[in-house]
Design an enzyme around this catalytic site. Structure first.
Site, PDB file in Angstrom:
ATOM      1  N   GLY A  88       0.813  -1.202   0.000  1.00  0.00           N
ATOM      2  CA  GLY A  88       0.000   0.000   0.000  1.00  0.00           C
ATOM      3  C   GLY A  88       0.849   1.256   0.000  1.00  0.00           C
ATOM      4  O   GLY A  88       0.957   1.935   1.024  1.00  0.00           O
ATOM      5  N   TYR A  89       1.456   1.553  -1.134  1.00  0.00           N
ATOM      6  CA  TYR A  89       2.287   2.748  -1.274  1.00  0.00           C
ATOM      7  C   TYR A  89       1.577   3.814  -2.114  1.00  0.00           C
ATOM      8  O   TYR A  89       1.245   4.884  -1.636  1.00  0.00           O
ATOM      9  CB  TYR A  89       3.619   2.401  -1.948  1.00  0.00           C
ATOM     10  CG  TYR A  89       4.694   1.847  -1.046  1.00  0.00           C
ATOM     11  CD1 TYR A  89       4.423   1.396   0.230  1.00  0.00           C
ATOM     12  CD2 TYR A  89       6.011   1.753  -1.497  1.00  0.00           C
ATOM     13  CE1 TYR A  89       5.418   0.881   1.044  1.00  0.00           C
ATOM     14  CE2 TYR A  89       7.021   1.250  -0.691  1.00  0.00           C
ATOM     15  CZ  TYR A  89       6.721   0.810   0.575  1.00  0.00           C
ATOM     16  OH  TYR A  89       7.719   0.317   1.372  1.00  0.00           O
ATOM     17  N   SER A  90       1.365   3.538  -3.393  1.00  0.00           N
ATOM     18  CA  SER A  90       0.882   4.543  -4.337  1.00  0.00           C
ATOM     19  C   SER A  90      -0.529   5.017  -3.995  1.00  0.00           C
ATOM     20  O   SER A  90      -1.368   4.256  -3.491  1.00  0.00           O
ATOM     21  CB  SER A  90       0.885   3.982  -5.765  1.00  0.00           C
ATOM     22  OG  SER A  90       2.200   3.720  -6.198  1.00  0.00           O
ATOM     23  N   GLU A 144      13.290  -4.766  -3.640  1.00  0.00           N
ATOM     24  CA  GLU A 144      12.314  -5.038  -4.697  1.00  0.00           C
ATOM     25  C   GLU A 144      12.953  -5.598  -5.952  1.00  0.00           C
ATOM     26  O   GLU A 144      12.412  -6.483  -6.590  1.00  0.00           O
ATOM     27  CB  GLU A 144      11.535  -3.762  -5.030  1.00  0.00           C
ATOM     28  CG  GLU A 144      10.423  -4.008  -6.019  1.00  0.00           C
ATOM     29  CD  GLU A 144       9.523  -2.795  -6.195  1.00  0.00           C
ATOM     30  OE1 GLU A 144       8.399  -2.986  -6.668  1.00  0.00           O
ATOM     31  OE2 GLU A 144       9.940  -1.675  -5.867  1.00  0.00           O
ATOM     32  N   GLU A 177      10.531   8.334 -16.277  1.00  0.00           N
ATOM     33  CA  GLU A 177      10.901   9.698 -15.910  1.00  0.00           C
ATOM     34  C   GLU A 177      11.497   9.752 -14.511  1.00  0.00           C
ATOM     35  O   GLU A 177      12.503  10.439 -14.277  1.00  0.00           O
ATOM     36  CB  GLU A 177       9.667  10.610 -16.001  1.00  0.00           C
ATOM     37  CG  GLU A 177       9.139  10.815 -17.416  1.00  0.00           C
ATOM     38  CD  GLU A 177       8.321   9.645 -17.937  1.00  0.00           C
ATOM     39  OE1 GLU A 177       7.989   9.632 -19.140  1.00  0.00           O
ATOM     40  OE2 GLU A 177       8.012   8.729 -17.143  1.00  0.00           O
TER      41      GLU A 177
END
Length: 393
Positions: free
Chosen positions: A127-129, A244, A373
């Protein structure tokens, strides 16, 4: 410690003896864009691996692992890919949260969660983004307020892979009111099977939905399920990200090589291999694959360090590696469409074939896990020392 080549032979022999019968039908299934394939059966296979001591290989022995070196783990992933074994379902627990708890967790947290990751009885999601905090993770706005012996969590997470199958989610939340950017964040372990958690699948171009939106509306988790100190979540979250991209990348490249080889065979069958432009693109793609492998081997720690959880690349190499494989794989999908020609535009059976699915899902390769990016900004700012990007122009 067992020698690397001896361990490689052990893994190869075990896979040959066990990837048979009901498990033989799982060969090649799963992976990014294909997580929906035979999920329950792959879960059973993953538990079968665990029973044989073939999960969590780099974890220290005191935590149930085998304390094997990076070189041993590379050997495992390479043999696993060569055998075309099904993709495991426990990546977030085994490769991300487990090492994080070993590095930052309390003894009580380790005792509670590590055995269930080890035997694949509890699955995890990340649950990051958030809608306003994807590539710029420091903009997290999900909040958690301590209420007695529990945290109350409110907010929204997005692109939460496999949340619809997971029992738990490690959540980066803002726990200090008025804090900004990296300060005031905490790393919480939140159960998903509770009132106040709403998981909504996101339908992808392929028609599948391995990604999800997760809404927290007064969801709760115990006060002691914060990893590290409250307010220190950014450091712990960045620690998770260092795990990761590790040794599994070399196994991934073997799968890529199989895809490339199959595409070359398709080009020969359709006659498009006679087209000099397509032939050149396939040749460049093959060279790019070799470059990826050489780069990974040159920058990854392949020493025999016992109990080494890492095997990740630091100093910007992670970002270079992500750029290499993401753009390579996206281009392979584009070449596949050229090889197929008009056939790539039709759905004779109403379903995408493997090349159409590759093309569609590989569009996401350059976005998830950190967009192109962002990776280039990391290299420019943190490695080359260039000025930070000017915001708001």
């Amino acid at each position: 410690m067992i020698e690397v080549q001896e361990f490689r032979a052990e893994v190869r022999d075990w896979l040959a003896a066990n990837l048979v019968g009901e498990y033989a039908a799982l060969k090649g299934l799963g992976g990014p864009g294909r997580e929906h394939e035979a999920f329950d059966e792959r879960l059973a296979w993953n538990r079968h691996l665990a029973a044989a001591g073939l999960t969590c290989l780099g974890w220290p022995e005191e935590h149930g692992g085998r304390g094997l070196s990076v070189a041993h783990r590379v050997a495992f992933y390479e043999e696993y890919a060569k055998a075309d074994a099904p993709d495991k379902v426990n990546h977030f627990g085994e490769e991300l949260l487990g090492p994080t708890l070993i590095a930052y967790g309390t003894p009580e947290q380790q005792k509670r969660f590590l055995p269930r990751i080890l035997d694949v009885t509890e699955l995890w999601s990340q649950g990051y983004s958030e809608p306003g905090a994807g590539s710029d993770l420091a903009n997290v706005s999900t909040t958690a307020v301590l209420d007695g012996d529990q945290w109350i969590v409110n907010g929204q997470k997005v692109w939460t892979s496999l949340a619809h199958w997971a029992q738990w989610c490690f959540v980066l939340a803002r726990t200090e009111k008025g804090s900004k950017r990296h300060a005031g964040l905490s790393y919480l372990l939140v159960p998903l099977d509770q009132p106040g958690v709403d998981i909504r699948p996101i339908i992808q171009l392929t028609g599948d939905s391995e990604f999800n939106e997760v809404f927290f509306d007064d969801a709760r988790t115990d006060a002691d399920l914060v990893v590290g100190e409250p307010g220190d979540g950014w450091r712990v979250a960045m620690g998770t990200l260092t795990f990761e991209r590790g040794v599994s990348t070399l196994g991934q490249q073997i799968r890529y090589a199989r895809e490339h080889s199959n595409l070359v065979e398709l080009a020969k069958r359709t006659g498009t291999a006679d087209d000099p432009v397509i032939r050149e693109r396939l040749t460049r793609s093959w060279a790019g694959l070799k470059t990826m492998r050489s780069y990974a081997l040159a920058t990854m720690d392949l020493g025999q360090h016992r109990g080494r959880l890492g095997g990740h690349m630091g100093g910007g190499q992670d970002s270079v590696s992500k750029l290499l494989w993401a753009n390579w794989h996206r281009e392979l999908g584009e070449i596949a469409m050229e090889v197929q020609g008009m056939a790539g535009l039709t759905l004779p059976d109403g379903e995408f074939d493997e090349w159409q699915r590759l093309f569609l899902f590989s569009r996401a390769d350059t976005i998830y896990g950190g967009s192109n990016e962002i990776q280039r900004n990391i290299i420019a700012e943190r490695v080359l020392g260039l000025p930070r990007e000017v915001k708001g122009l």
